[in-house]
Design an enzyme around this catalytic site. Structure first.
Site, short mmCIF file in Angstrom:
data_model
loop_
_atom_site.label_atom_id
_atom_site.label_comp_id
_atom_site.label_asym_id
_atom_site.label_seq_id
_atom_site.Cartn_x
_atom_site.Cartn_y
_atom_site.Cartn_z
N ASN A 1 31.85 67.69 68.99
CA ASN A 1 30.67 66.88 69.30
C ASN A 1 30.56 65.84 68.19
O ASN A 1 30.17 66.17 67.08
CB ASN A 1 29.42 67.77 69.34
CG ASN A 1 28.14 66.96 69.51
OD1 ASN A 1 28.19 65.77 69.82
ND2 ASN A 1 27.00 67.60 69.33
N TRP A 2 30.93 64.63 68.52
CA TRP A 2 30.94 63.57 67.50
C TRP A 2 29.55 63.07 67.14
O TRP A 2 29.39 62.30 66.20
CB TRP A 2 31.80 62.38 67.98
CG TRP A 2 33.26 62.60 67.83
CD1 TRP A 2 33.88 63.68 67.26
CD2 TRP A 2 34.30 61.70 68.22
NE1 TRP A 2 35.25 63.51 67.30
CE2 TRP A 2 35.53 62.30 67.87
CE3 TRP A 2 34.32 60.45 68.84
CZ2 TRP A 2 36.76 61.69 68.12
CZ3 TRP A 2 35.53 59.84 69.09
CH2 TRP A 2 36.74 60.46 68.73
N LYS A 3 28.56 63.47 67.93
CA LYS A 3 27.19 63.00 67.69
C LYS A 3 27.20 61.46 67.56
O LYS A 3 27.97 60.80 68.27
CB LYS A 3 26.58 63.70 66.47
CG LYS A 3 26.72 65.23 66.58
CD LYS A 3 25.93 66.03 65.59
CE LYS A 3 26.15 67.52 65.86
NZ LYS A 3 25.33 68.39 65.04
N GLU B 1 19.42 69.07 68.85
CA GLU B 1 18.96 67.76 68.37
C GLU B 1 18.26 67.00 69.51
O GLU B 1 17.31 66.26 69.28
CB GLU B 1 20.15 66.96 67.80
CG GLU B 1 20.60 67.57 66.48
CD GLU B 1 22.07 67.41 66.16
OE1 GLU B 1 22.75 66.59 66.78
OE2 GLU B 1 22.55 68.13 65.26
N GLY C 1 30.73 70.11 65.22
CA GLY C 1 30.27 68.78 64.83
C GLY C 1 31.18 68.19 63.76
O GLY C 1 32.25 67.65 64.04
N GLY C 2 30.78 68.32 62.50
CA GLY C 2 31.46 67.68 61.37
C GLY C 2 32.98 67.84 61.35
O GLY C 2 33.70 66.86 61.15
N HIS D 1 21.36 70.18 73.67
CA HIS D 1 21.66 70.37 72.24
C HIS D 1 20.33 70.42 71.47
O HIS D 1 19.38 69.73 71.83
CB HIS D 1 22.54 69.21 71.74
CG HIS D 1 23.09 69.47 70.37
ND1 HIS D 1 22.34 69.30 69.24
CD2 HIS D 1 24.30 69.93 69.97
CE1 HIS D 1 23.09 69.64 68.18
NE2 HIS D 1 24.28 70.03 68.60
N GLU E 1 24.21 78.02 69.30
CA GLU E 1 24.18 77.31 68.02
C GLU E 1 22.88 77.64 67.28
O GLU E 1 21.83 77.05 67.59
CB GLU E 1 24.22 75.80 68.25
CG GLU E 1 25.45 75.32 68.96
CD GLU E 1 25.73 73.86 68.64
OE1 GLU E 1 26.86 73.56 68.26
OE2 GLU E 1 24.80 73.03 68.74
N SER F 1 28.54 74.76 61.75
CA SER F 1 29.42 74.77 60.56
C SER F 1 30.75 75.48 60.81
O SER F 1 31.28 76.16 59.93
CB SER F 1 28.70 75.35 59.35
OG SER F 1 27.57 74.54 59.04
N GLY G 1 25.33 71.78 60.65
CA GLY G 1 25.47 70.74 59.62
C GLY G 1 25.03 71.17 58.24
O GLY G 1 24.84 70.35 57.35
O1 G3H Z 1 27.31 70.38 68.39
C1 G3H Z 1 27.73 70.76 67.29
C2 G3H Z 1 26.86 71.43 66.36
O2 G3H Z 1 25.62 70.83 66.28
C3 G3H Z 1 27.46 71.91 65.09
O3 G3H Z 1 27.57 70.88 64.14
P1 G3H Z 1 28.35 71.21 62.76
O4 G3H Z 1 29.68 71.78 63.15
O5 G3H Z 1 28.44 69.91 62.05
O6 G3H Z 1 27.52 72.24 62.05
#
Ligand code: G3H
Length: 251
Positions: free
Chosen positions: A9-11, A97, A234-235, A95, A167, A213, A173
């Site tokens: 998920n590149w956000k 967010e 994500g990251g 999600h 999640e 994470s 994050g």
């Molecule tokens: O959609 C992905 C998640 O929000 C996890 O993000 P993260 O891997 O940066 O903690």
């Protein structure tokens, strides 16, 4: 046997050039889709280009959100019909967010899941508890109520094709990962919830990811657990080597 699914998920990260460079770098290195479903969920304006780059490879492209209506006066929104017309395969829905910053409700998420399925787009439905809820012992109740709301009104067959991403919000994050055992235990409860709604066959078929994470260093242990069928990342999905390492952790 459920096939693992690893979705990045590149956000709201990467410029257009960076997105293209990434997709071109990974496209020929994606493990076979017989082994793992490899997905990148990118900002909406890059989707047509990324779908073109990924065509005839084992990389699938997803969106990070969509509206539930096919068309209409909804400024700034993107519809399921528009996504399916450009051959987007997946969409992340609900999600944390989106729930927190854009006021997405369980009811809207349920409508979006219906809309995604009716367009042949696989929904990745997110659920998870806050730190306060975890500390108050409410994790199971919270996650199960989100799952029940999102999954209301489908057939067993439809539910089998969905993906749920667990999640814990406190792990997103932050560098804090739930222990593999804790994550597995909540994913097991989600499976039980699905079983209560749609029977054990459906519960055994639906894929449940862990997210929060996830990195190349911890994914193997997470994937070794009975109820964890993949990861929403994500990251660690933003870097070519780290994304490929996540995919190659599937044995
Ligand atoms: O959609 C992905 C998640 O929000 C996890 O993000 P993260 O891997 O940066 O903690």
């Amino acid at each position: 046997m459920r096939k693992p699914i690893i979705a990045g998920n590149w956000k709201m990260y990467k410029t257009f050039d960076e997105a293209v460079e990434f997709a071109e770098a990974v496209r020929e290195k994606i493990p076979s889709e017989d082994k793992v479903d490899s997905v990148i969920c990118a900002p909406a304006l890059y989707l047509p280009t990324l779908v073109d780059i990924a065509i005839e490879t084992d990389l699938a492209i997803g969106a990070q959100n969509m509206h539930f209506e096919n068309e209409g006066a909804f400024t700034g929104e993107i519809s399921p019909a528009q996504l399916s017309a450009i051959n987007v395969d997946y969409v992340i829905l609900g999600h944390s967010e989106r729930r927190e910053y854009f006021n997405e409700t369980d009811e809207a998420i349920n409508k979006k899941v219906k809309a995604a399925l009716s367009h042949g787009i696989v929904p990745i439905i997110c659920c998870g508890e806050t730190l306060e809820e975890r500390e108050a012992g409410q994790t199971e109740a919270k996650v199960s109520s989100q799952v029940k709301a999102a999954l209301e009104g489908f057939t067993d067959e439809e539910v089998k094709h969905m993906v749920i991403a667990y999640e814990p919000i406190w792990a997103i994050g932050t560098g804090k990962t739930a222990t593999a055992d804790d994550a597995n235990s909540v994913c097991g409860k989600i499976r039980e919830t699905v079983g209560g709604l749609y029977g054990s066959d459906t519960a055994e078929s639906i894929r449940i990811q862990y997210g929060g994470s996830v990195k190349p260093e911890n994914i193997e242990e997470l994937l070794s657990k009975e109820h964890i069928d993949g990861a929403l990342v994500g990251g660690a999905s933003l870097n070519v080597d780290s994304y490929l390492a996540l995919l190659n952790s599937v044995r």
